[in-house]
Scaffold this motif. Sequence first.
Motif, PDB file in Angstrom:
ATOM      1  N   GLY A  14      35.005 -20.515  73.748  1.00  0.00           N
ATOM      2  CA  GLY A  14      34.136 -19.930  72.741  1.00  0.00           C
ATOM      3  C   GLY A  14      33.587 -20.968  71.797  1.00  0.00           C
ATOM      4  N   GLY A  15      32.567 -20.562  71.072  1.00  0.00           N
ATOM      5  CA  GLY A  15      31.959 -21.433  70.082  1.00  0.00           C
ATOM      6  C   GLY A  15      30.706 -20.794  69.525  1.00  0.00           C
ATOM      7  N   PHE A  16      30.002 -21.557  68.736  1.00  0.00           N
ATOM      8  CA  PHE A  16      28.736 -21.120  68.165  1.00  0.00           C
ATOM      9  C   PHE A  16      27.644 -22.045  68.677  1.00  0.00           C
ATOM     10  CE2 PHE A  16      31.890 -19.523  65.245  1.00  0.00           C
ATOM     11  CZ  PHE A  16      31.428 -18.250  64.968  1.00  0.00           C
ATOM     12  N   HIS A  17      26.420 -21.574  68.671  1.00  0.00           N
ATOM     13  CA  HIS A  17      25.301 -22.342  69.209  1.00  0.00           C
ATOM     14  C   HIS A  17      24.111 -22.269  68.249  1.00  0.00           C
ATOM     15  CE1 HIS A  17      23.289 -24.406  72.412  1.00  0.00           C
ATOM     16  NE2 HIS A  17      22.438 -23.435  72.658  1.00  0.00           N
ATOM     17  N   PRO A  18      24.294 -22.717  66.987  1.00  0.00           N
ATOM     18  CA  PRO A  18      23.203 -22.608  66.018  1.00  0.00           C
ATOM     19  C   PRO A  18      22.133 -23.686  66.208  1.00  0.00           C
ATOM     20  CG  PRO A  18      25.089 -23.628  64.980  1.00  0.00           C
ATOM     21  CD  PRO A  18      25.512 -23.253  66.386  1.00  0.00           C
ATOM     22  N   TYR A  19      20.896 -23.253  66.169  1.00  0.00           N
ATOM     23  CA  TYR A  19      19.748 -24.156  66.187  1.00  0.00           C
ATOM     24  C   TYR A  19      19.241 -24.233  64.754  1.00  0.00           C
ATOM     25  CZ  TYR A  19      19.062 -23.801  71.287  1.00  0.00           C
ATOM     26  OH  TYR A  19      19.189 -23.878  72.634  1.00  0.00           O
ATOM     27  N   PHE A  20      19.078 -25.430  64.218  1.00  0.00           N
ATOM     28  CA  PHE A  20      18.568 -25.604  62.868  1.00  0.00           C
ATOM     29  C   PHE A  20      17.146 -26.137  62.941  1.00  0.00           C
ATOM     30  CE2 PHE A  20      23.126 -25.785  62.549  1.00  0.00           C
ATOM     31  CZ  PHE A  20      23.363 -24.925  61.498  1.00  0.00           C
ATOM     32  N   LYS A  21      16.235 -25.463  62.228  1.00  0.00           N
ATOM     33  CA  LYS A  21      14.835 -25.885  62.212  1.00  0.00           C
ATOM     34  C   LYS A  21      14.712 -27.171  61.411  1.00  0.00           C
ATOM     35  CE  LYS A  21      10.205 -24.367  61.198  1.00  0.00           C
ATOM     36  NZ  LYS A  21       9.323 -23.273  60.966  1.00  0.00           N
ATOM     37  N   VAL A  22      14.108 -28.179  62.041  1.00  0.00           N
ATOM     38  CA  VAL A  22      13.858 -29.455  61.389  1.00  0.00           C
ATOM     39  C   VAL A  22      12.408 -29.852  61.642  1.00  0.00           C
ATOM     40  CG1 VAL A  22      16.261 -30.236  61.549  1.00  0.00           C
ATOM     41  CG2 VAL A  22      14.651 -30.820  63.376  1.00  0.00           C
ATOM     42  N   VAL A  23      11.887 -30.742  60.816  1.00  0.00           N
ATOM     43  CA  VAL A  23      10.509 -31.204  60.973  1.00  0.00           C
ATOM     44  C   VAL A  23      10.381 -32.078  62.213  1.00  0.00           C
ATOM     45  CG1 VAL A  23       8.662 -32.586  59.936  1.00  0.00           C
ATOM     46  CG2 VAL A  23       9.998 -31.002  58.521  1.00  0.00           C
ATOM     47  N   ASP A  24      11.355 -32.974  62.420  1.00  0.00           N
ATOM     48  CA  ASP A  24      11.309 -33.917  63.535  1.00  0.00           C
ATOM     49  C   ASP A  24      12.738 -34.274  63.929  1.00  0.00           C
ATOM     50  OD1 ASP A  24      11.056 -36.113  65.249  1.00  0.00           O
ATOM     51  OD2 ASP A  24       9.689 -37.211  63.949  1.00  0.00           O
ATOM     52  N   PRO A  25      13.178 -33.916  65.143  1.00  0.00           N
ATOM     53  CA  PRO A  25      14.561 -34.193  65.526  1.00  0.00           C
ATOM     54  C   PRO A  25      14.876 -35.688  65.650  1.00  0.00           C
ATOM     55  CG  PRO A  25      13.337 -33.424  67.426  1.00  0.00           C
ATOM     56  CD  PRO A  25      12.436 -33.263  66.228  1.00  0.00           C
ATOM     57  N   LEU A  26      13.852 -36.527  65.625  1.00  0.00           N
ATOM     58  CA  LEU A  26      14.082 -37.977  65.638  1.00  0.00           C
ATOM     59  C   LEU A  26      14.244 -38.525  64.228  1.00  0.00           C
ATOM     60  CD1 LEU A  26      11.482 -38.997  68.363  1.00  0.00           C
ATOM     61  CD2 LEU A  26      13.944 -38.587  68.614  1.00  0.00           C
TER      62      LEU A  26
END
Length: 135
Positions: A14-26
């Motif tokens: 089990g776990g969590f899979h949160p996606y966080f909105k960012v301007v640029d992943p780099l």
Amino acid sequence: KATNTGSEPFEAVGGFHPYFKVVDPLRVAVNGKPVAVESYRVTEPADGRVRTLEDLVTGKTFALSASGTEDWFAWNPGRANTPLCGTLGPDEWKGFFCVEPYSAKPYILQPGESKVISLTVTAGRGARPVGEADK
């Protein structure tokens, strides 16, 4: 929460899979270290520390703490690996970054046994979960 309501032991992960909105992943920092590679993946043990994701463009910080998991995984697929995800459009990798607690090693739940995992996320400049301090 996972509960074995059956009469036989079973294996679970089990776990969590949160996606966080960012301007640029780099242009993000994970745990204070800048990420400057397109396809980024790092796994760390869950050692009780707060994990952070900072959008270096906006200064917004996400602080995460978890319990009930053994590992942390931070990642973004990058352009080349996005087609392997199967659920992302060609350029969707550009707008998010993941920092997620999880348990890669399966555990056995005996009949009637439960396992609870939790995740606390605090957002804001310099955010830290309430009552938590970096160790």
